[in-house]
Design an enzyme around this catalytic site. Structure first.
Site, short mmCIF file in Angstrom:
data_model
loop_
_atom_site.label_atom_id
_atom_site.label_comp_id
_atom_site.label_asym_id
_atom_site.label_seq_id
_atom_site.Cartn_x
_atom_site.Cartn_y
_atom_site.Cartn_z
N TRP A 158 -36.35 -17.93 -3.55
CA TRP A 158 -37.43 -18.21 -4.49
C TRP A 158 -38.80 -18.28 -3.85
O TRP A 158 -39.81 -18.30 -4.55
CB TRP A 158 -37.17 -19.52 -5.26
CG TRP A 158 -36.73 -20.69 -4.44
CD1 TRP A 158 -35.45 -21.13 -4.32
CD2 TRP A 158 -37.52 -21.57 -3.65
NE1 TRP A 158 -35.40 -22.23 -3.49
CE2 TRP A 158 -36.66 -22.53 -3.06
CE3 TRP A 158 -38.89 -21.66 -3.36
CZ2 TRP A 158 -37.10 -23.54 -2.22
CZ3 TRP A 158 -39.35 -22.66 -2.52
CH2 TRP A 158 -38.46 -23.58 -1.96
N ASN A 159 -38.88 -18.31 -2.52
CA ASN A 159 -40.19 -18.68 -1.97
C ASN A 159 -41.24 -17.57 -1.99
O ASN A 159 -42.42 -17.87 -2.13
CB ASN A 159 -40.06 -19.30 -0.58
CG ASN A 159 -39.44 -18.37 0.41
OD1 ASN A 159 -38.51 -17.64 0.07
ND2 ASN A 159 -39.94 -18.35 1.61
N LYS A 182 -30.91 -9.22 -7.25
CA LYS A 182 -30.61 -10.54 -7.83
C LYS A 182 -31.68 -11.50 -7.32
O LYS A 182 -31.60 -11.99 -6.21
CB LYS A 182 -29.22 -11.00 -7.38
CG LYS A 182 -28.46 -11.83 -8.36
CD LYS A 182 -28.92 -13.23 -8.62
CE LYS A 182 -28.80 -14.30 -7.61
NZ LYS A 182 -29.64 -15.46 -7.97
N GLY A 235 -32.33 -15.80 2.47
CA GLY A 235 -32.09 -17.12 1.88
C GLY A 235 -31.71 -18.10 2.96
O GLY A 235 -32.00 -17.90 4.14
N GLU A 257 -31.53 -12.42 6.45
CA GLU A 257 -32.79 -13.05 6.87
C GLU A 257 -32.67 -14.51 6.47
O GLU A 257 -32.75 -14.83 5.27
CB GLU A 257 -33.98 -12.40 6.17
CG GLU A 257 -34.26 -10.97 6.59
CD GLU A 257 -34.82 -10.85 7.99
OE1 GLU A 257 -35.09 -11.89 8.63
OE2 GLU A 257 -34.96 -9.71 8.45
N LEU A 258 -32.46 -15.39 7.44
CA LEU A 258 -32.11 -16.76 7.11
C LEU A 258 -33.22 -17.75 7.49
O LEU A 258 -34.37 -17.36 7.61
CB LEU A 258 -30.77 -17.11 7.76
CG LEU A 258 -29.66 -16.08 7.45
CD1 LEU A 258 -28.38 -16.43 8.17
CD2 LEU A 258 -29.42 -15.92 5.97
N CYS A 291 -39.90 -19.51 5.61
CA CYS A 291 -38.89 -19.47 6.67
C CYS A 291 -39.54 -19.53 8.05
O CYS A 291 -38.92 -19.95 9.00
CB CYS A 291 -38.06 -18.21 6.52
SG CYS A 291 -39.06 -16.73 6.45
N GLU A 392 -33.75 -27.51 8.71
CA GLU A 392 -34.86 -26.89 7.99
C GLU A 392 -35.19 -27.73 6.75
O GLU A 392 -34.36 -27.91 5.87
CB GLU A 392 -34.48 -25.47 7.56
CG GLU A 392 -35.65 -24.72 6.97
CD GLU A 392 -35.26 -23.33 6.49
OE1 GLU A 392 -34.21 -23.18 5.85
OE2 GLU A 392 -36.04 -22.38 6.75
P1 NAD Z 1 -30.55 -19.83 -1.17
O1 NAD Z 1 -29.74 -19.43 -0.01
O2 NAD Z 1 -30.21 -21.07 -1.89
O3 NAD Z 1 -30.58 -18.69 -2.29
C1 NAD Z 1 -30.98 -17.36 -1.98
C2 NAD Z 1 -30.41 -16.41 -3.03
O4 NAD Z 1 -28.98 -16.40 -2.89
C3 NAD Z 1 -30.69 -16.82 -4.47
O5 NAD Z 1 -30.96 -15.67 -5.22
C4 NAD Z 1 -29.38 -17.46 -4.90
O6 NAD Z 1 -29.16 -17.41 -6.29
C5 NAD Z 1 -28.39 -16.58 -4.17
N1 NAD Z 1 -27.07 -17.20 -3.97
C6 NAD Z 1 -26.76 -18.51 -3.84
N2 NAD Z 1 -25.43 -18.68 -3.66
C7 NAD Z 1 -24.88 -17.45 -3.67
C8 NAD Z 1 -23.56 -16.95 -3.54
N3 NAD Z 1 -22.53 -17.76 -3.34
N4 NAD Z 1 -23.35 -15.62 -3.57
C9 NAD Z 1 -24.38 -14.78 -3.74
N5 NAD Z 1 -25.66 -15.17 -3.90
C10 NAD Z 1 -25.92 -16.50 -3.86
O7 NAD Z 1 -32.05 -19.88 -0.63
P2 NAD Z 1 -33.35 -20.38 -1.39
O8 NAD Z 1 -33.26 -21.87 -1.48
O9 NAD Z 1 -33.56 -19.57 -2.61
O10 NAD Z 1 -34.50 -19.97 -0.35
C11 NAD Z 1 -34.88 -20.76 0.72
C12 NAD Z 1 -34.21 -20.30 2.00
O11 NAD Z 1 -34.53 -18.94 2.26
C13 NAD Z 1 -34.70 -21.06 3.22
O12 NAD Z 1 -33.61 -21.43 4.03
C14 NAD Z 1 -35.56 -20.05 3.96
O13 NAD Z 1 -35.69 -20.26 5.33
C15 NAD Z 1 -34.90 -18.77 3.63
N6 NAD Z 1 -35.83 -17.66 3.79
C16 NAD Z 1 -35.68 -16.80 4.86
C17 NAD Z 1 -36.59 -15.76 5.05
C18 NAD Z 1 -36.45 -14.80 6.20
O14 NAD Z 1 -36.99 -13.72 6.11
N7 NAD Z 1 -35.75 -15.14 7.26
C19 NAD Z 1 -37.64 -15.61 4.17
C20 NAD Z 1 -37.77 -16.49 3.12
C21 NAD Z 1 -36.84 -17.51 2.93
#
Ligand code: NAD
Length: 500
Positions: A158-159, A182, A235, A257-258, A291, A392
């Site tokens: 979402w960010n 998605k 995510g 990308e975590l 992130c 984090e």
């Molecule tokens: P999240 O992992 O909760 O969700 C990310 C996406 O995954 C959403 O669309 C969510 O609906 C989906 N999802 C959740 N569970 C799932 C499953 N079991 N199967 C398939 N899809 C699923 O992350 P968030 O809270 O939306 O975002 C914040 C995180 O993202 C932070 O940890 C941040 O560091 C990371 N992030 C990383 C980068 C990067 O480039 N490294 C960039 C931005 C954000």
């Protein structure tokens, strides 16, 4: 759904070239983090919708108009999309602000910049070349070619919905793949608005599809789907780990990308005023919901107290409030679970013995209204083994950790499971280069922070991820190599029972 749901903007998904209602008939409310009120309805997709989208994307990848396009035509179409995104930049920025709480001051620039990813990869689309191998087998001609993978499931957090989508979509399209996107259930509106631009650009049906909804209800079925060739995920590390295991069952390719807990390291010989701004930008920009947040600030002992005073002075002046106002510097947190998570980590830090020298609570300034705001927070007295230093937070919470010398800066900097980014502030070039070598991170910034470009690879070391985004090389993450052998001599075939 609330009683005023009739007045909310109602979005539809986009599947097989058409706007689609969810199979369930259900919708989710999308909230404006500044007003804490719902403003839009987002389709609650499910496995049936995910399956329809994957079938459409699979058809477009292997048959029909999408598959018949030449690489040059693909490039033109991506470029056309980029032109439309430039025209729509302001509108898209406003949607991100409303849906996400992002600052208009940042989004204006970001939505104007993100078309560059599409321009860049549009140019690369028809420059993906294989080679002729001077093969050692007489009478044979051997060449290689790069081919697309097929359907890529793009799962986005979402960010920064549109920016992080561009990092995946631009190269995967240039490589000739098709996509099912998605977006996050918290911030889907901008991606659905983006699909209006895709429609205008004239992409063949099924090349780009969007299914909205929850991770378990849409994301899971996409990862499991046998016709999805690759999962491109951004995510949290927790979700990433689960998706990676799930994808492994189908032997799918995956890029991850975590998260991060990046060290931002300030030496006594730094340009102090710039380093203070770099530290502030590293943690309070985007309300720390990034992130690459420089959430562990390592400060050399000899300047620690003076540096913290300057940080507190600058951080304390941060203007909070309506993210649509150009002078707002710290906006709301995007959603309630994240807001609660940040406040919980503030409690954890205090329980661990850290001291909040700035902020440390929910923001209750009148200009913050009912929004989900957290005061910019700085903790001192943090040790690197505390949870506040290791986990984090994804919010405006900085942990300041002192260090003695270069060796200790490297040791503390690397003592973490993550490795997304690191910052170094010094005017000594030798020290800068040594630190850049020794820090275990996919990106190292020296005397700058948060710089990203479509030209430069981005991704994580250690548990911050797998694979890279941006730059020329990474387009290969959306391609597979084929080796073609041709017998040229017309000679009688040799003994068929042995290898040639
Ligand atoms: P999240 O992992 O909760 O969700 C990310 C996406 O995954 C959403 O669309 C969510 O609906 C989906 N999802 C959740 N569970 C799932 C499953 N079991 N199967 C398939 N899809 C699923 O992350 P968030 O809270 O939306 O975002 C914040 C995180 O993202 C932070 O940890 C941040 O560091 C990371 N992030 C990383 C980068 C990067 O480039 N490294 C960039 C931005 C954000």
């Amino acid at each position: 759904m609330t009683s005023n749901s009739e007045s909310l903007e109602k979005y539809r998904m986009h599947i097989a070239g058409e706007w689609a209602e969810p199979a369930s008939g259900d919708y989710l409310e999308s909230f404006n983090p500044f007003t804490a009120k719902p403003w839009a309805l987002i389709p609650r997709g499910n496995a049936e919708d995910a399956d329809r989208a994957v079938e459409a994307a699979h058809g477009a990848a292997f048959n029909g108009e999408g598959a018949a396009m030449t690489a040059t035509q693909r490039g033109h179409m991506i470029r056309k999309l980029a032109d439309i995104l430039v025209e729509e930049a302001e509108r898209l920025a406003e949607i991100e602000v409303r849906d996400n709480g992002k600052l208009i001051a940042e989004m204006g620039g970001q939505t104007r910049y993100l078309p560059q990813w599409y321009y860049y990869y549009a140019g690369l689309a028809d420059k993906i070349e294989g080679s002729v191998i001077p093969i050692d087998k007489p009478g044979h001609f051997n060449y290689t070619k790069w081919e697309p993978l097929g359907v890529v499931a793009c799962i986005v957090p979402w960010n920064s919905p549109l920016l992080l989508l561009a990092w995946k979509l631009a190269p995967l399209l240039a490589a000739g793949n098709t996509a099912v996107i998605k977006p996050s259930e918290f911030t889907s509106a901008s991606t659905l608005e983006f699909m209006k631009c895709v429609e205008k650009a004239g992409f063949p049906a099924g090349v780009i599809n969007v299914v909205t909804g929850f991770g378990a209800e849409v994301g899971g079925p996409l990862v499991d789907h046998p016709k999805v060739a690759k999962v491109a995920f951004t995510g949290s590390d927790t979700t990433g780990r689960a998706i990676y295991q799930q994808a492994a069952k189908g032997l799918k390719k995956a890029s991850m990308e975590l998260g991060g807990k990046s060290p931002n390291i300030v030496f006594a010989d730094a340009h102090i005023e710039n380093a203070v701004k770099g530290a502030i930008s590293g943690i309070f920009a985007a309300t720390g919901q990034t992130c690459i947040a420089g959430s562990r600030l390592l400060v050399q002992e000899s300047i620690h107290d003076e540096f913290v005073d300057k940080l507190v002075a600058l951080g304390g002046q941060a203007r909070m409030g309506n993210p649509m106002s150009l002078d707002t510097q710290v906006g709301p947190v995007t959603n309630v679970p994240q807001f609660e998570k940040i406040l919980k980590y503030i409690d954890v830090a205090r329980q661990e013995g850290a001291e909040a020298v700035l902020g440390g609570a929910k923001a209750q300034r009148p200009e913050c209204g009912n929004g989900w705001f957290v005061e910019p927070t700085i903790f001192t007295g943090v040790r690197n083994d505390m949870r506040i230093a290791q986990e984090e937070v994804f919010g405006p919470v900085l942990s300041v950790i002192p260090f003695k010398d270069d060796e200790e800066a490297v040791a503390i900097g690397n003592d973490i499971v993550f490795g997304l980014a690191a910052g170094v502030w010094t005017q000594n070039i030798g020290r800068a280069l040594t630190m850049a070598d020794k820090l275990q991170a996919g990106t190292v910034w020296v005397n700058t922070y948060r710089a990203v470009s479509y030209m430069s690879p981005f991704g994580g070391y250690k548990q911050s991820g797998l694979g890279r985004e941006s730059g020329q090389e990474m387009i290969k993450e959306y391609l597979q190599m084929k080796s073609v052998w041709i017998e040229t001599s017309n000679a009688e075939a040799p003994n068929p029972f042995v290898m040639r």
